[in-house]
Scaffold this active site. Structure first.
Site, PDB file in Angstrom:
ATOM      1  CB  CYS A 128      -0.900  -0.007   1.237  1.00 41.97           C
ATOM      2  SG  CYS A 128      -1.995   1.427   1.369  1.00 41.97           S
ATOM      3  CG  HIS A 170      -5.550  -2.358  -1.589  1.00 44.93           C
ATOM      4  ND1 HIS A 170      -4.515  -2.982  -0.936  1.00 44.93           N
ATOM      5  CD2 HIS A 170      -5.327  -1.019  -1.419  1.00 44.93           C
ATOM      6  CE1 HIS A 170      -3.716  -2.070  -0.392  1.00 44.93           C
ATOM      7  NE2 HIS A 170      -4.193  -0.871  -0.678  1.00 44.93           N
ATOM      8  CD  GLU A 171      -6.400   1.543  -4.153  1.00 49.24           C
ATOM      9  OE1 GLU A 171      -6.620   2.531  -3.423  1.00 49.24           O
ATOM     10  OE2 GLU A 171      -5.289   0.984  -4.205  1.00 49.24           O
ATOM     11  CG  HIS A 174      -7.476   2.713   1.018  1.00 53.54           C
ATOM     12  ND1 HIS A 174      -6.729   2.981   2.151  1.00 53.54           N
ATOM     13  CD2 HIS A 174      -6.619   2.137   0.126  1.00 53.54           C
ATOM     14  CE1 HIS A 174      -5.480   2.584   1.960  1.00 53.54           C
ATOM     15  NE2 HIS A 174      -5.385   2.064   0.744  1.00 53.54           N
TER      16      HIS A 174
END
Length: 221
Positions: A128, A170-171, A174
């Site tokens: 990351c 993953h994004e 966030h």
């Protein structure tokens, strides 16, 4: 405009001002900053279309300069449900096959959410930009369903598979204040140098065996 939306508008304008004053990129927020642990707000007209498009350009430039393959709003200090992602794919044919890492063209997604579209999980090292220097193995669904909107407000509803699904998940995490280490096999945690030295294989089987962590049941390489 309420106070929360006014704050987001101010955050966006601060990013644009910093990019204009510099090289067109924005500083990347690192772990420990509370913005990375704050639930983002959906885009609802906090800025006009031109400013939103400019933010997407700055985020893409920042992502590519890092370099990385994805970047979410909180990573540039903006508590907005927005991410950019773009992946050239794997150069090594074996890596491309094992990780299902095919090129992914640029996508800009607002108000993103995802759900599992496959019962199968796959586990690979990931890192990351907000946690520089470290990687860890994370199990994620091989296929997900992504929903959201594009910059023009058009609906997005599509299946995303393989490595692209990993990037998108993953994004999108966030946007809910989740970092990849929250889902990682912590026995796999390694510096980038150690990953390159010891675990530079297409799969994570050797790392799992030698570091003592489990891979998803039935994971086939």
């Amino acid at each position: 405009m309420n106070e929360a939306d006014a704050t987001i508008a101010a955050q966006i304008r601060a990013v644009l001002t910093a990019a204009e004053a510099g090289d067109g990129t924005a500083p990347i927020v690192e772990a420990g900053d509370p913005v990375l642990r704050t639930e983002t707000r959906p885009f609802d007209g906090q800025v006009d279309d031109a400013e939103l498009a400019r933010l997407a350009e700055v985020m893409r430039a920042t992502m590519l300069a890092a370099p990385g393959v994805g970047l979410a709003g909180p990573q540039v200090g903006v508590s907005l449900s927005m991410f950019v992602a773009e992946d050239p794919g794997a150069r090594d044919p074996e890596v491309a096959e094992v990780r299902q890492r095919e090129p992914m063209p640029l996508r800009v997604v607002l108000n993103a959410a995802y759900s599992r579209a496959s019962a199968e999980d796959v586990a690979f090292y990931e890192g990351c930009l907000s946690i520089p220097g470290y990687q860890a193995v994370v199990a994620r669904p091989r296929e997900i369903e992504l929903t959201g909107t594009d910059l023009r407000g058009g609906p997005i509803a599509e299946a995303v598979t393989g490595w692209s699904a990993r990037i998108v998940a993953h994004e999108t995490d966030h946007l809910s204040g989740i970092l990849f280490l929250d889902k990682a096999e912590m026995r796999s945690l390694a510096t980038n140098v150690s990953v390159a030295k010891f675990w530079h294989q297409p799969s994570t089987q050797k790392a799992a065996a030698e570091l003592g962590f489990s891979l998803p049941s039935g994971m086939v390489m």
